[in-house]
Design an enzyme around this catalytic site. Structure first.
Site, PDB file in Angstrom:
ATOM      1  N   GLY A  49       0.813  -1.206   0.000  1.00  0.00           N
ATOM      2  CA  GLY A  49       0.000   0.000   0.000  1.00  0.00           C
ATOM      3  C   GLY A  49       0.840   1.246   0.000  1.00  0.00           C
ATOM      4  O   GLY A  49       2.036   1.222  -0.291  1.00  0.00           O
TER       5      GLY A  49
ATOM      6  N   LYS B 261       5.205  -4.257   8.597  1.00  0.00           N
ATOM      7  CA  LYS B 261       4.914  -3.228   7.593  1.00  0.00           C
ATOM      8  C   LYS B 261       6.146  -2.340   7.438  1.00  0.00           C
ATOM      9  O   LYS B 261       6.504  -1.582   8.331  1.00  0.00           O
ATOM     10  CB  LYS B 261       3.694  -2.415   8.006  1.00  0.00           C
ATOM     11  CG  LYS B 261       3.261  -1.398   6.953  1.00  0.00           C
ATOM     12  CD  LYS B 261       1.810  -0.973   7.104  1.00  0.00           C
ATOM     13  CE  LYS B 261       1.537  -0.211   8.365  1.00  0.00           C
ATOM     14  NZ  LYS B 261       0.166   0.350   8.390  1.00  0.00           N
TER      15      LYS B 261
ATOM     16  N   ASP C  81     -10.116   7.281   9.916  1.00  0.00           N
ATOM     17  CA  ASP C  81     -10.100   6.491   8.681  1.00  0.00           C
ATOM     18  C   ASP C  81     -10.830   5.166   8.903  1.00  0.00           C
ATOM     19  O   ASP C  81     -10.315   4.094   8.570  1.00  0.00           O
ATOM     20  CB  ASP C  81      -8.666   6.246   8.208  1.00  0.00           C
ATOM     21  CG  ASP C  81      -8.602   5.832   6.744  1.00  0.00           C
ATOM     22  OD1 ASP C  81      -9.579   6.079   6.017  1.00  0.00           O
ATOM     23  OD2 ASP C  81      -7.579   5.263   6.329  1.00  0.00           O
TER      24      ASP C  81
ATOM     25  N   VAL D  48       3.773  -5.153   3.304  1.00  0.00           N
ATOM     26  CA  VAL D  48       3.506  -5.877   4.536  1.00  0.00           C
ATOM     27  C   VAL D  48       3.913  -7.335   4.330  1.00  0.00           C
ATOM     28  O   VAL D  48       3.505  -7.961   3.350  1.00  0.00           O
ATOM     29  CB  VAL D  48       2.019  -5.803   4.940  1.00  0.00           C
ATOM     30  CG1 VAL D  48       1.788  -6.501   6.273  1.00  0.00           C
ATOM     31  CG2 VAL D  48       1.558  -4.356   5.006  1.00  0.00           C
TER      32      VAL D  48
ATOM     33  N   PHE E 103       1.981   3.258   2.379  1.00  0.00           N
ATOM     34  CA  PHE E 103       3.109   3.384   3.297  1.00  0.00           C
ATOM     35  C   PHE E 103       4.234   2.422   2.924  1.00  0.00           C
ATOM     36  O   PHE E 103       5.413   2.765   2.992  1.00  0.00           O
ATOM     37  CB  PHE E 103       2.645   3.117   4.731  1.00  0.00           C
ATOM     38  CG  PHE E 103       3.753   3.236   5.756  1.00  0.00           C
ATOM     39  CD1 PHE E 103       4.116   4.468   6.268  1.00  0.00           C
ATOM     40  CD2 PHE E 103       4.431   2.106   6.204  1.00  0.00           C
ATOM     41  CE1 PHE E 103       5.132   4.581   7.201  1.00  0.00           C
ATOM     42  CE2 PHE E 103       5.447   2.198   7.139  1.00  0.00           C
ATOM     43  CZ  PHE E 103       5.801   3.449   7.637  1.00  0.00           C
ATOM     44  N   GLY E 104       3.876   1.213   2.551  1.00  0.00           N
ATOM     45  CA  GLY E 104       4.895   0.239   2.193  1.00  0.00           C
ATOM     46  C   GLY E 104       4.329  -1.163   2.108  1.00  0.00           C
ATOM     47  O   GLY E 104       3.121  -1.378   2.139  1.00  0.00           O
TER      48      GLY E 104
END
Length: 838
Positions: A503, A522, A621, A508, A505-506
């Site tokens: 995703g 993550k 969120d 997983v 952020f990075g």
């Protein structure tokens, strides 16, 4: 026979292409060679499929689209072809490539029929980007698999790719759609890559024919790189040799374009141990005569042809013959000084042909005038079309960007939420910041203000002091730090085989710590770490999760902040996200009782955030992808990177708008005033998702149905809500429970935040709906549940009714420290999908 030679094959062109595709260096390494970059993908499925010793994994980790649908076949025995991924809009898969080289790309298509769609009607293009020199090529044009029948149609390509990412774009044509059953991407052995190729001529080849001449069909399980070799059905008057019983004499020799087949990756032994031979004038044929193979090809296209030879009949020195194409002499094979004149010594020869106006290429072998032995043989033949363009200078326009996040049409989606004047405002804001950050799925009009750095050196080398409210708090000594070395070991150095999500952020990864704890790791993106993007979310997540612990909130196991790494380690949620179970057809459907329990659990977690956590926390969120399920389907709220902390009862928090389209509170969008009621609105959307099994935003639907919150409330007001309830649970919902649940969702979705309930009220109403559903089971058939609903329970009893998902009867508003009693220590986290992780 030499009189057939003419100059239709131009020597300069041949030399250039032969230099370009210098296939003397194209032979493969041994069977022991391990491809450093390899992906085998089972499209449309979460189940692994084992085929010819390859494990095809779920495609969600590579899919850059949320528009793809999973289609299942009911009559396919081969597990790899039991599902397909279909696309109604242009979408792509992405594969990370670490090393420069030549890669094999195979696309599997089986046009089966399902109750909802017939795959044989698909019409689409497939493009690859980038190839060498940062260009792209269309691999398939107006492609259809309608003639595949009961057998899979496999399209194979050889691509020269540089380090970075390979994107495969599927583009439906007209009103049709695209589909794919499986994808293979792996690096060919190192010696396959052509030497000294020019960037003006990228290597892009499409396999058109691969024939085991004179022998049986060879299946992928008998080939080291899983190729199909078709049986040779031509030339019935020529004779097939008897399979040789002697081992092959493989040598690494090169001479005048002939190359020794020194390992079985060039071609399997089965290819060289059989051959097609001349019959020496028997069967009434002239003596000598040629053996000819005819191939239907694309007109005006160039083809790379590889012919395989191995003398298994002898005596070798006495056999000399010619190789022709369309009557033109290509080369002479054999003779006393020929380096491959030993028995059972395999070799091959490559050349380039142009089909001109003709749609046929004929390949022939026949005796030479230099010999009195009228014989010739051929063992195998491969023909690959050279795809020459036009090259694509830019990636195709797509609803996805580089890391699998979906581009939302901002004006269309936001207009479905607030309409009118606010539509124009949000279009401007969304467009500006969408261009800036290229994060279209998550709406962020600005980044979180980063905390001040301390000490010397990079501000990103270690976490800074402070809390998410700005008060001093050093969290460097929380006992949560995990060394980078341990995380490398836990994830097998971040092995792509352990990748479970990707995703903004990075990535997983699933991992196992030294103490045996299963975790989700993550890892922040390197490029975002360099620019500082992502660090505020990293810091916020640590600050929030380090000071709270609750049965219905995902637990932070630890973090790593060294070597410029930003890594978060969570418990691993075995069953994935609520969204998975609502929309993935491969997972069992959740019952109404399970859905109620999940909603109650999530409400408990959010209620604790709002009222039980120190200072109060707004999640900001809330959505179905951030509600995760453990092995017992117990719900836990996750992903606190956008959270805000502060006194919720005093004043509204002024903040830049962040969240996810379809779940955003319209009042928050307009005023930028964040309150806990913004979470309540988002949770109301989740309640409708649970009830209807429909996405918050679905651009494939008509304009008035696109936004679930709008459409659901319109149906509720018209008394038509039952018509959009998920059909899989419609008959099991008690009317009283449905009425209470829908009323709760309606209250959450009020435009004015003051009219919305608190999460405590929502929790109370959901437990009431659960009790109504439970009690309905004990009524007699003649009893009307609606008539008895009001008298079934006294309201004070409902407040203390525990959800079945609860295992302990403890007040969920426990303060930090005490609330650890209400924690199930299951070391698991979410199986995040592309576009869902941050």
């Amino acid at each position: 026979m030499e009189s057939l030679h003419n100059h239709k094959i131009h020597i300069p062109l041949f030399s250039l292409l032969f230099f370009l595709f210098h296939f003397s260096s194209l032979h493969f390494l041994s069977l022991a060679y391990e491809q450093p970059d390899k992906y085998f993908v089972n499209c449309g499925s979460k189940a692994d499929a084992n085929l010819n010793d390859r494990v095809f994994t779920a495609d969600s980790g590579f899919l850059c689209s949320e528009k793809g649908r999973t289609i299942k076949s009911t009559n396919q025995s081969t597990i790899l072809y039991q599902t397909a991924r279909i696309f109604y809009n242009q979408s792509n898969y992405e594969f990370m490539i670490a090393e420069n080289g030549t890669y094999v790309v195979r696309l599997h298509f089986l046009a089966f029929s399902s109750p909802s769609v017939n795959l044989s009607s698909a019409l689409f293009n497939v493009s690859a980007f980038p190839i060498v020199s940062n260009s792209g090529f269309k691999l398939l044009n107006n492609f259809t698999a309608k003639d595949s029948g009961n057998s899979a149609l496999i399209e194979e390509f050889f691509l020269a790719i540089g380090p970075g990412s390979l994107k495969l774009y599927f583009t439906p044509q007209g009103s049709s759609f695209a589909f794919v059953n499986a994808i293979e991407v792996f690096r060919a052995p190192l010696k396959f890559s052509p030497r000294n190729y020019s960037s003006s001529f990228p290597l892009v080849l499409r396999t058109t024919y691969r024939v085991n001449v004179g022998g049986p069909k060879i299946t992928p399980d008998n080939d080291t790189i899983w190729r199909n070799w078709e049986k040779d059905d031509s030339q019935p008057s020529a004779e097939n040799s008897q399979p040789s019983s002697q081992p092959l004499n493989r040598l690494s020799v090169e001479s005048d374009g002939f190359v020794g087949a020194d390992n079985d990756s060039i071609a399997p032994d089965l290819v060289y141990l059989t051959a097609k031979l001349m019959t020496g004038g028997s069967n009434g044929l002239p003596n000598p005569f040629n053996i000819t193979w005819s191939f239907n090809v694309s007109a005006d296209a160039r083809h790379l042809v590889r012919v395989h030879f191995c003398d298994i009949i002898g005596p070798p020195a006495n056999i000399v013959f010619n190789l022709y194409s369309n009557g033109n002499l290509i080369t002479k094979v054999g003779g006393p000084n020929f380096p491959f004149n030993r028995l059972n010594q395999p070799f091959y020869y490559d050349f380039v042909l142009t089909s001109k106006e003709s749609e046929f290429i004929n390949i022939s072998i026949g005796p030479s005038i230099d010999t009195t032995t009228n014989n010739a043989f051929l063992n195998g033949l491969e023909m690959l079309e050279i795809i020459e363009g036009p090259a694509l200078s830019n990636p195709p326009t797509s609803f996805c960007n580089m890391k699998g996040r979906k581009k939302i049409k901002v004006g269309l989606v936001v207009g479905s939420v607030i309409g009118g004047l606010s539509l124009i405002c949000i279009m401007i804001v969304g467009t500006l910041f969408g261009l800036k950050y290229r994060k279209a799925k998550r709406v962020e009009t600005s980044e979180w203000s980063p905390m001040p750095a301390i000490g010397g050196g990079s501000a990103h080398g270690r976490l800074t002091d402070g809390t998410i409210t700005g008060s001093p708090m050093n969290y460097l000594n929380l006992g949560l730090k995990i060394s980078f070395a341990e995380l490398q070991q836990a994830t097998n150095n971040f092995d792509t085989k352990l990748l479970i999500g990707e995703g903004g952020f990075g990535n997983v990864y699933r991992g196992t710590l030294l103490n045996g704890t299963n975790v989700a790791v993550k890892r922040g993106k390197r490029d975002e770490q360099g620019s500082g993007q992502g660090r505020p979310e990293f810091q916020t997540e640590i600050m929030v999760l380090s000071k709270i612990r609750h049965r219905h909130l995902v637990s932070l196991i630890g973090y790593c902040d060294e070597r410029s790494e930003m890594i978060l380690v969570y418990e691993f949620m075995e069953k994935g996200s609520l969204r998975d179970h609502l929309y993935d057809s491969n997972l069992p459907r959740l019952s109404w009782k399970q859905r109620l329990e999940i909603c109650i659990g999530a409400a408990r977690g959010l209620h604790y955030l709002h009222r039980g956590a120190a200072g109060g926390i707004i999640h900001r969120d809330v959505k179905s992808t951030n509600i995760l399920l453990d092995e017992n389907h117990v719900a836990k709220v996750a992903d606190f990177g956008l959270s805000r902390s502060g006194p919720l009862d005093e004043t509204h928090v002024s903040t830049n708008v962040k969240g996810t389209f379809g779940y955003l509170d319209p009042e928050y969008i307009m005023s930028q005033q964040l309150t806990e009621k913004s979470d309540v609105y988002s949770f109301g959307v989740v309640l409708l998702e649970v009830l209807c099994a429909r996405r918050a935003i679905d651009t494939m639907l008509p304009r008035d149905q696109m936004n679930l919150a709008e459409w659901g409330m319109l149906c509720k007001k018209k008394g038509l809500l039952e018509q959009i309830v998920d059909t899989s649970i419609k008959n099991e919902i008690d009317p009283s429970s449905l009425r209470k649940f829908s009323e709760t969702a309606e209250k959450c979705l009020q435009e004015d935040a003051n009219d919305r309930p608190t999460m405590g009220d929502v929790l109370w109403d959901l437990e009431y709906a659960f009790q109504l559903q439970q009690t309905a089971k004990h009524r007699e058939p003649h009893e009307d549940s609606t008539a008895n609903a009001s008298s079934a329970f006294a309201l004070p009893n409902v407040q203390h009714f525990p959800s079945v998902s609860s295992t302990v009867n403890i007040d969920d508003l426990a303060l930090p420290g005490d609330d650890e009693l209400d924690t199930t220590e299951v070391e698991v986290f979410s199986q995040l999908r592309v576009g869902d992780a941050r």
